[in-house]
Design a protein around this motif. Structure first.
Motif, short mmCIF file in Angstrom:
data_model
loop_
_atom_site.label_atom_id
_atom_site.label_comp_id
_atom_site.label_asym_id
_atom_site.label_seq_id
_atom_site.Cartn_x
_atom_site.Cartn_y
_atom_site.Cartn_z
N ILE A 1 0.78 -1.14 0.04
CA ILE A 1 -0.02 0.13 0.08
C ILE A 1 0.95 1.15 -0.12
CG2 ILE A 1 -1.75 -1.42 1.19
CD1 ILE A 1 -1.14 0.36 3.66
N ILE A 2 0.35 2.29 -0.43
CA ILE A 2 1.22 3.49 -0.39
C ILE A 2 0.77 4.42 1.14
CG2 ILE A 2 1.25 5.72 -1.51
CD1 ILE A 2 -0.23 4.58 -3.64
N GLU A 3 1.96 4.45 1.62
CA GLU A 3 1.98 4.96 3.02
C GLU A 3 1.67 6.67 2.98
OE1 GLU A 3 1.96 3.35 5.82
OE2 GLU A 3 2.88 1.40 5.14
N GLN A 4 1.07 7.06 4.13
CA GLN A 4 0.69 8.49 4.16
C GLN A 4 1.65 9.35 3.63
OE1 GLN A 4 -0.94 9.67 7.94
NE2 GLN A 4 -2.06 11.70 6.83
N ALA A 5 3.06 9.16 4.07
CA ALA A 5 4.05 10.36 3.73
C ALA A 5 4.40 10.33 2.25
CB ALA A 5 5.26 9.80 4.40
N ALA A 6 4.34 8.99 1.69
CA ALA A 6 4.48 8.83 0.14
C ALA A 6 3.50 9.37 -0.61
CB ALA A 6 4.63 7.52 -0.02
N MET A 7 2.18 9.21 -0.16
CA MET A 7 1.15 9.92 -0.73
C MET A 7 1.27 11.29 -0.77
SD MET A 7 -1.91 8.33 -2.08
CE MET A 7 -2.66 7.26 -1.00
N LYS A 8 1.69 11.93 0.38
CA LYS A 8 1.62 13.49 0.30
C LYS A 8 2.77 13.98 -0.61
CE LYS A 8 0.12 14.32 4.96
NZ LYS A 8 0.60 14.92 6.42
N GLN A 9 3.87 13.21 -0.66
CA GLN A 9 5.10 13.38 -1.79
C GLN A 9 4.62 13.39 -2.89
OE1 GLN A 9 8.12 10.62 0.15
NE2 GLN A 9 9.38 12.18 -0.62
N MET A 10 3.76 12.27 -3.34
CA MET A 10 3.35 12.25 -4.50
C MET A 10 2.15 13.26 -4.92
SD MET A 10 0.92 8.71 -6.01
CE MET A 10 1.72 7.92 -4.64
N PHE A 11 1.31 13.43 -4.25
CA PHE A 11 0.49 14.71 -4.65
C PHE A 11 1.24 16.13 -4.71
CE2 PHE A 11 -2.75 12.02 -3.08
CZ PHE A 11 -4.01 12.24 -3.66
N THR A 12 2.13 16.27 -3.90
CA THR A 12 3.15 17.55 -3.92
C THR A 12 3.76 17.60 -5.38
OG1 THR A 12 3.11 17.80 -1.89
CG2 THR A 12 4.86 19.02 -3.24
N TYR A 13 4.39 16.31 -5.78
CA TYR A 13 5.22 16.18 -6.84
C TYR A 13 4.19 16.53 -8.11
CZ TYR A 13 8.02 14.13 -10.67
OH TYR A 13 8.68 14.02 -11.67
#
Length: 385
Positions: free
Chosen positions: A182-194
């Motif tokens: 699964i996509i962890e919360q921190a990685a999800m935030k990074q992804m949205f920002t990127y």
């Protein structure tokens, strides 16, 4: 390899020959018969060690023919490779193109290992030693299980058509462990920002996948006519990939999914922006035609493709320095979060378009964690009494 030079024996239709590979005398039978429909057919089999063995085999053949078991005798000696070829040709118009593709992949893996084995000779020992034990060193267990399922399907086809009496490998089970990431919360935030800073056109797709748990192909096949922004729902009617648009994965995949208020607002703005961009290009399109357009578009305004999404995620994973993120991980994340929040399995299954059994098997770790939590809650209640 052609037939060897045959010599008559005292038994009618049974012959001897020299097996040059081992310099040994062996036996074969060759029998011509006429079916009830008038068709004349030759049956031939070699490799018997004794005259008696070949004679008994021929007697069994004749017994089958008297019972009308023509298919068993005419097709039972075909090889696995020939059976796969027949099956794919027979099923190409009734199976989905992606399923046929899986059979081609399986045949490619199977062919050098057991492709030349006759279907009447394929037993548990040959299959295990020549296919499973070899293939497991080059593919994951879950992939091997998929190959096994396809091979069994082809052999079951042979049984149904009376080419062979039974599928001798049907009871073999390939054990594997599902470990969906699964996509962890921190990685999800990074992804949205990127994505917001580098590829804004992909933002709506990412938000939609994360908020609905749909398969990527289902999102790519979604049209504006299937998005009800007033009711806050989307209707899944098809899937789309490099092979085009077609019906979704299973009957359960046809479903209506509720949208969050945030995603509804995102899609409303996305729809308005698409219409504005069309007008800027001098393109006027009637509302009914616009409704038939696919929802998700690339930066040029063209239909978004799976290959471009996959490429984007691979590049993004490298740029962010994280383990590879795939579009399908949003689906696993969505389901795991729902289960973690206590949503019942039947509801999760209906939202995903899966069976309850599939959800239980796929997300067993999330369910087990929830079970432990439930037991701890009961324990606390008992202690307080």
């Amino acid at each position: 390899m052609g037939k060897p030079n045959l010599t008559k024996t005292r038994e009618k239709n049974v012959y001897s020959y020299l097996d040059t590979n081992v310099n040994k005398k062996r036996f074969a039978y060759r029998y011509r018969y006429t079916r009830t429909d008038g068709k004349k057919t030759d049956l031939y089999k070699q490799g018997f060690d004794t005259l008696k063995e070949a004679s008994l085999a021929l007697i069994n053949v004749k017994a089958d023919l008297l019972k009308g078991n023509y298919n068993k005798q005419e097709h039972g000696t075909m090889t696995m490779n020939e059976l796969f070829e027949m099956y794919i040709k027979h099923q190409k118009n009734s199976l989905k193109v992606t399923t046929i593709r899986l059979f081609h992949f399986t045949r490619k893996k199977m062919e050098p290992l057991i492709g030349n084995v006759r279907i009447c000779d394929l037993d548990k020992y040959i299959y295990t030693t020549r296919f499973i034990e070899v293939a497991k060193h080059s593919v994951a267990d879950i992939t091997l299980a998929k190959y096994h399922d396809k091979i069994c399907a082809v052999l079951n086809f042979a049984v149904e058509n009376e080419f062979i009496e039974k599928n001798k490998i049907s009871r073999i089970k390939i054990e594997y462990t599902l470990n969906h990431k699964i996509i962890e919360q921190a990685a999800m935030k990074q992804m949205f920002t990127y994505t917001a800073s580098r590829a804004n056109y992909m933002m709506e797709m990412i938000e939609f996948l994360s908020a609905t748990g749909v398969r990527c192909g289902e999102a790519l096949g979604l049209k504006w006519s299937e998005v009800d922004l007033e009711e806050g729902t989307v209707t899944i009617n098809c899937t789309r990939d490099a092979y085009g648009e077609r019906s979704p994965k299973t009957k359960r995949s046809y479903r209506v999914i509720p949208l969050t208020s945030h995603v509804c607002e995102v899609l409303k703005k996305y729809q308005s922006r698409q219409k504005e961009e069309l007008l800027k290009k001098g393109i006027r399109i009637a509302e009914d035609k616009f409704q038939k357009r696919y929802v998700f578009r690339n930066f040029k305004g063209d239909t978004l493709s799976y290959s471009s999404i996959d490429l984007y995620f691979r590049k993004m994973s490298i740029r962010l320095g994280v383990e590879k993120i795939s579009p399908h991980m949003f689906r696993h994340t969505y389901a795991s979060l729902l289960i973690a929040e206590g949503v019942d399995i039947a509801t999760v299954a209906s939202l995903l378009g899966d069976t309850i059994d599939t959800v239980q098997k796929t997300y067993v770790h999330s369910i087990e964690e929830k079970r432990k939590t439930a037991v701890n809650v009961i324990d606390e209640i008992m202690k307080s009494m």
